[in-house]
Design an enzyme around this catalytic site. Sequence first.
Site, PDB file in Angstrom:
ATOM      1  N   LEU A 178       0.839  -1.211   0.000  1.00 50.44           N
ATOM      2  CA  LEU A 178       0.000   0.000   0.000  1.00 50.44           C
ATOM      3  C   LEU A 178       0.868   1.253   0.000  1.00 50.44           C
ATOM      4  O   LEU A 178       1.997   1.251   0.476  1.00 50.44           O
ATOM      5  CB  LEU A 178      -0.958   0.005   1.197  1.00 50.44           C
ATOM      6  N   PHE A 200       5.392   6.829 -12.071  1.00 52.09           N
ATOM      7  CA  PHE A 200       6.710   6.950 -11.432  1.00 52.09           C
ATOM      8  C   PHE A 200       7.783   7.521 -12.353  1.00 52.09           C
ATOM      9  O   PHE A 200       8.965   7.236 -12.215  1.00 52.09           O
ATOM     10  CB  PHE A 200       7.138   5.620 -10.790  1.00 52.09           C
ATOM     11  N   ASN A 254       7.511  10.950 -12.741  1.00 52.57           N
ATOM     12  CA  ASN A 254       7.403  12.378 -12.399  1.00 52.57           C
ATOM     13  C   ASN A 254       8.702  12.843 -11.751  1.00 52.57           C
ATOM     14  O   ASN A 254       9.006  12.494 -10.609  1.00 52.57           O
ATOM     15  CB  ASN A 254       6.224  12.616 -11.465  1.00 52.57           C
ATOM     16  N   CYS A 310       9.463   4.665   3.358  1.00 53.16           N
ATOM     17  CA  CYS A 310       9.806   3.372   2.741  1.00 53.16           C
ATOM     18  C   CYS A 310      10.980   3.417   1.758  1.00 53.16           C
ATOM     19  O   CYS A 310      11.989   2.749   1.981  1.00 53.16           O
ATOM     20  CB  CYS A 310       8.574   2.803   2.057  1.00 53.16           C
ATOM     21  N   ARG A 348       8.158  11.723   7.351  1.00 54.55           N
ATOM     22  CA  ARG A 348       9.397  10.945   7.434  1.00 54.55           C
ATOM     23  C   ARG A 348      10.166  11.060   6.112  1.00 54.55           C
ATOM     24  O   ARG A 348       9.622  10.806   5.054  1.00 54.55           O
ATOM     25  CB  ARG A 348       9.076   9.475   7.769  1.00 54.55           C
TER      26      ARG A 348
HETATM   27  N1  LIG Z   1       4.039   3.176   5.847  1.00 54.44           N
HETATM   28  C1  LIG Z   1       3.844   2.512   4.716  1.00 54.44           C
HETATM   29  O1  LIG Z   1       3.304   3.045   3.758  1.00 54.44           O
HETATM   30  C2  LIG Z   1       4.285   1.082   4.583  1.00 54.44           C
HETATM   31  C3  LIG Z   1       3.840   0.332   3.489  1.00 54.44           C
HETATM   32  C4  LIG Z   1       4.254  -0.996   3.372  1.00 54.44           C
HETATM   33  C5  LIG Z   1       5.082  -1.557   4.333  1.00 54.44           C
HETATM   34  N2  LIG Z   1       5.500  -0.807   5.389  1.00 54.44           N
HETATM   35  C6  LIG Z   1       6.316  -1.454   6.419  1.00 54.44           C
HETATM   36  O2  LIG Z   1       5.449  -1.788   7.504  1.00 54.44           O
HETATM   37  C7  LIG Z   1       6.150  -1.680   8.750  1.00 54.44           C
HETATM   38  C8  LIG Z   1       5.399  -0.719   9.661  1.00 54.44           C
HETATM   39  O3  LIG Z   1       5.428   0.557   9.082  1.00 54.44           O
HETATM   40  P1  LIG Z   1       4.471   1.745   9.558  1.00 54.44           P
HETATM   41  O4  LIG Z   1       4.708   2.866   8.614  1.00 54.44           O
HETATM   42  O5  LIG Z   1       3.098   1.254   9.757  1.00 54.44           O
HETATM   43  O6  LIG Z   1       5.130   2.072  11.001  1.00 54.44           O
HETATM   44  P2  LIG Z   1       4.654   3.153  12.061  1.00 54.44           P
HETATM   45  O7  LIG Z   1       5.870   3.700  12.664  1.00 54.44           O
HETATM   46  O8  LIG Z   1       3.657   4.071  11.429  1.00 54.44           O
HETATM   47  O9  LIG Z   1       3.836   2.307  13.159  1.00 54.44           O
HETATM   48  C9  LIG Z   1       4.382   1.360  13.989  1.00 54.44           C
HETATM   49  C10 LIG Z   1       3.552   1.253  15.262  1.00 54.44           C
HETATM   50  O10 LIG Z   1       4.122   0.214  16.079  1.00 54.44           O
HETATM   51  C11 LIG Z   1       3.990   0.592  17.451  1.00 54.44           C
HETATM   52  N3  LIG Z   1       4.927  -0.197  18.265  1.00 54.44           N
HETATM   53  C12 LIG Z   1       6.260  -0.031  18.440  1.00 54.44           C
HETATM   54  N4  LIG Z   1       6.754  -1.010  19.213  1.00 54.44           N
HETATM   55  C13 LIG Z   1       5.706  -1.816  19.547  1.00 54.44           C
HETATM   56  C14 LIG Z   1       5.587  -3.013  20.303  1.00 54.44           C
HETATM   57  N5  LIG Z   1       6.629  -3.599  20.884  1.00 54.44           N
HETATM   58  N6  LIG Z   1       4.362  -3.578  20.396  1.00 54.44           N
HETATM   59  C15 LIG Z   1       3.270  -3.011  19.823  1.00 54.44           C
HETATM   60  N7  LIG Z   1       3.338  -1.888  19.084  1.00 54.44           N
HETATM   61  C16 LIG Z   1       4.535  -1.301  18.953  1.00 54.44           C
HETATM   62  C17 LIG Z   1       4.259   2.087  17.432  1.00 54.44           C
HETATM   63  O11 LIG Z   1       3.716   2.700  18.591  1.00 54.44           O
HETATM   64  C18 LIG Z   1       3.548   2.506  16.130  1.00 54.44           C
HETATM   65  O12 LIG Z   1       2.219   2.914  16.362  1.00 54.44           O
HETATM   66  C19 LIG Z   1       7.567  -1.248   8.381  1.00 54.44           C
HETATM   67  O13 LIG Z   1       8.374  -2.389   8.240  1.00 54.44           O
HETATM   68  C20 LIG Z   1       7.381  -0.588   7.032  1.00 54.44           C
HETATM   69  O14 LIG Z   1       8.567  -0.624   6.264  1.00 54.44           O
HETATM   70  C21 LIG Z   1       5.110   0.494   5.549  1.00 54.44           C
HETATM   71  O1  LIG Z   2       6.717   9.718 -10.224  1.00 61.22           O
HETATM   72  C1  LIG Z   2       6.968   9.831  -9.014  1.00 61.22           C
HETATM   73  C2  LIG Z   2       6.359   9.015  -8.026  1.00 61.22           C
HETATM   74  C3  LIG Z   2       6.719   9.196  -6.705  1.00 61.22           C
HETATM   75  N1  LIG Z   2       7.629  10.140  -6.344  1.00 61.22           N
HETATM   76  C4  LIG Z   2       8.004  10.302  -4.922  1.00 61.22           C
HETATM   77  O2  LIG Z   2       8.332   9.026  -4.389  1.00 61.22           O
HETATM   78  C5  LIG Z   2       7.997   8.968  -3.017  1.00 61.22           C
HETATM   79  C6  LIG Z   2       7.173   7.740  -2.723  1.00 61.22           C
HETATM   80  O3  LIG Z   2       5.911   7.844  -3.326  1.00 61.22           O
HETATM   81  P1  LIG Z   2       4.835   6.667  -3.314  1.00 61.22           P
HETATM   82  O4  LIG Z   2       5.456   5.435  -3.804  1.00 61.22           O
HETATM   83  O5  LIG Z   2       3.626   7.138  -4.002  1.00 61.22           O
HETATM   84  O6  LIG Z   2       4.487   6.601  -1.750  1.00 61.22           O
HETATM   85  P2  LIG Z   2       4.786   5.564  -0.565  1.00 61.22           P
HETATM   86  O7  LIG Z   2       3.635   5.669   0.344  1.00 61.22           O
HETATM   87  O8  LIG Z   2       6.152   5.815  -0.030  1.00 61.22           O
HETATM   88  O9  LIG Z   2       4.714   4.103  -1.229  1.00 61.22           O
HETATM   89  C7  LIG Z   2       5.866   3.348  -1.580  1.00 61.22           C
HETATM   90  O10 LIG Z   2       6.405   2.705  -0.425  1.00 61.22           O
HETATM   91  C8  LIG Z   2       5.457   1.859   0.259  1.00 61.22           C
HETATM   92  C9  LIG Z   2       6.146   1.356   1.514  1.00 61.22           C
HETATM   93  O11 LIG Z   2       7.031   0.317   1.251  1.00 61.22           O
HETATM   94  C10 LIG Z   2       5.039   0.738  -0.682  1.00 61.22           C
HETATM   95  O12 LIG Z   2       4.127  -0.128  -0.013  1.00 61.22           O
HETATM   96  C11 LIG Z   2       4.395   1.325  -1.944  1.00 61.22           C
HETATM   97  O13 LIG Z   2       4.072   0.276  -2.852  1.00 61.22           O
HETATM   98  C12 LIG Z   2       5.408   2.281  -2.583  1.00 61.22           C
HETATM   99  O14 LIG Z   2       4.814   2.922  -3.710  1.00 61.22           O
HETATM  100  C13 LIG Z   2       7.279  10.285  -2.686  1.00 61.22           C
HETATM  101  O15 LIG Z   2       8.202  11.164  -2.063  1.00 61.22           O
HETATM  102  C14 LIG Z   2       6.873  10.826  -4.051  1.00 61.22           C
HETATM  103  O16 LIG Z   2       6.815  12.232  -4.060  1.00 61.22           O
HETATM  104  C15 LIG Z   2       8.223  10.943  -7.295  1.00 61.22           C
HETATM  105  O17 LIG Z   2       9.068  11.794  -6.984  1.00 61.22           O
HETATM  106  N2  LIG Z   2       7.870  10.763  -8.604  1.00 61.22           N
END
Ligand SMILES: NC(=O)c1ccc[n+]([C@@H]2O[C@H](COP(=O)([O-])OP(=O)(O)OC[C@H]3O[C@@H](n4cnc5c(N)ncnc54)[C@H](O)[C@@H]3O)[C@@H](O)[C@H]2O)c1
Ligand SMILES: O=c1ccn([C@@H]2O[C@H](COP(=O)(O)OP(=O)(O)O[C@H]3O[C@H](CO)[C@@H](O)[C@H](O)[C@H]3O)[C@@H](O)[C@H]2O)c(=O)[nH]1
Length: 435
Positions: free
Chosen positions: A161, A262, A264, A273, A339
């Site tokens: 996501l 991607f 842009n 991430c 972040r």
């Molecule tokens: N943010 C994204 O878009 C995204 C997308 C795909 C995958 N991921 C991956 O998913 C994972 C989580 O990312 P996130 O962005 O949701 O993190 P986040 O920092 O937003 O949330 C993590 C949560 O875990 C809680 N936490 C910390 N230690 C804990 C413990 N011991 N027990 C219970 N809760 C605890 C924190 O309080 C926090 O609310 C990472 O590995 C990230 O790389 C993130």
């Molecule tokens: O053409 C583009 C597309 C994206 N970005 C930048 O790239 C970063 C990431 O963008 P985007 O991928 O849309 O957002 P994220 O929420 O970080 O999602 C990425 O990271 C997530 C965490 O791992 C994955 O789950 C998603 O599949 C992956 O797209 C941002 O700073 C955007 O501004 C650009 O500069 N140009």
Amino acid sequence: MQLSVVGSGYVGTTIAACFADLGHNVVNIDIDQEIVDTINDGEAPIHEDGLAEMIAKHAGPESTGRLRATTDYEEVLNTELTFLCLPTPANDDGSIDLSIMKAGAEQLGETLVEKNERHNVVVKSTVVPGTTEDTIAPLVAETGGKRLGDDLGVGMNPEFLREGSAVADFLDPDKVVLGADDDRTREQMGNVFAPLVERADDPPVVETATREAEMMKYANNAFLASKVSLANDLGNICKEHGVDMYEVADAMGLDERIARSFLNSGLGWGGSCFPKDTAAIIAAAESKRYDAPMLNAATEVNDRQPQRFLDLLDKHVDAEGKRIAVLGLAFKPGTDDIRNTRAVPVIDGLIHRGADVIAHDPVAVENMRDRYPDIEYASSVSEALEDANACLVVTDWDQYKVLDEEFDRMETPIVLDGRHCINRREGITYEGLTW
Ligand SMILES: NC(=O)c1ccc[n+]([C@@H]2O[C@H](COP(=O)([O-])OP(=O)(O)OC[C@H]3O[C@@H](n4cnc5c(N)ncnc54)[C@H](O)[C@@H]3O)[C@@H](O)[C@H]2O)c1
Ligand SMILES: O=c1ccn([C@@H]2O[C@H](COP(=O)(O)OP(=O)(O)O[C@H]3O[C@H](CO)[C@@H](O)[C@H](O)[C@H]3O)[C@@H](O)[C@H]2O)c(=O)[nH]1
């Protein structure tokens, strides 16, 4: 099914609410009492399109009651399967820091000591290949006194996501990856996803082992980050030659093998991430004595873009003592997440130049205030632009795309666009980063 989700961050809260919407009973566990209370009040702890409505529908008063939050790990005992959605940040050298994952896995294992029936644990966090098999599975098994594959199943289900569209992406995925090292665990993971697969009209389900599942996540992000960096490399060449990279990208995207997404170009990638995941997979490669030249180059191009933006500012105005507006603080539109936002190196550069910074963002101001308590924050774009000597556009929020007479408020109407989102108009000096 009865599910538990450990971690109520961007991923944990989203998937907990969505699984509740798909008919499962979900308990969301976090150490942060404030987050837990917010969810139990039926409210979203983060800004994410559609999430507040979904949490209100399933948690809090007058809801289906299918979603609850707690700080108590004991609640996993009433569930069949636990998703681990804990942070996997970077160490100073870029390598993955597994300390939070290990602490969560240990706490989960200690809790599972009390459970006699089989339990499944699924790693949702992004972790480098081998982590689930070599670190998480043995840790839960040892602390829980369980036999792996017998009364404990451990799987890996990477999440793709995007922030800003997390709910929509989770409910309508391009693929679902089910990684497990035994068939029974993979089958149980399949049961959890069955209602989603049905609702999303049968997206491809990739059944694989945990190591491949882990690598699929890094490969995805590495490819997308590199694609943006290549667009920026080409964009920088375009800029030097008076070429509009966006026209070029539009044409490139017509080739099905390339696709327009991607491409842009501009300030580059930030967020929670791409930066940490590219660094982690580079470090994982280096730990096996491979130097990953492509990914290092992608990172280098990305790291240079904010400086190129500041150079563009220097070309137009000496920022010292000047009022410079920064539009956009979130790392991308649709989120309050700051972040690794590109706004940080840009604001640092402005402070270094002695500028008076006035920043605007529709939702991320409060998050940024902790980092920069001393810069000025505007509650509207008009306020940010009032008497400004230049305006730097950092995040491509929709509301910036329609700006027009607001620019008339500027002292000197110099508009530098890092995201190709401002409509050029008479009376402003406009320049883009790669066009
Ligand atoms: N943010 C994204 O878009 C995204 C997308 C795909 C995958 N991921 C991956 O998913 C994972 C989580 O990312 P996130 O962005 O949701 O993190 P986040 O920092 O937003 O949330 C993590 C949560 O875990 C809680 N936490 C910390 N230690 C804990 C413990 N011991 N027990 C219970 N809760 C605890 C924190 O309080 C926090 O609310 C990472 O590995 C990230 O790389 C993130
Ligand atoms: O053409 C583009 C597309 C994206 N970005 C930048 O790239 C970063 C990431 O963008 P985007 O991928 O849309 O957002 P994220 O929420 O970080 O999602 C990425 O990271 C997530 C965490 O791992 C994955 O789950 C998603 O599949 C992956 O797209 C941002 O700073 C955007 O501004 C650009 O500069 N140009």
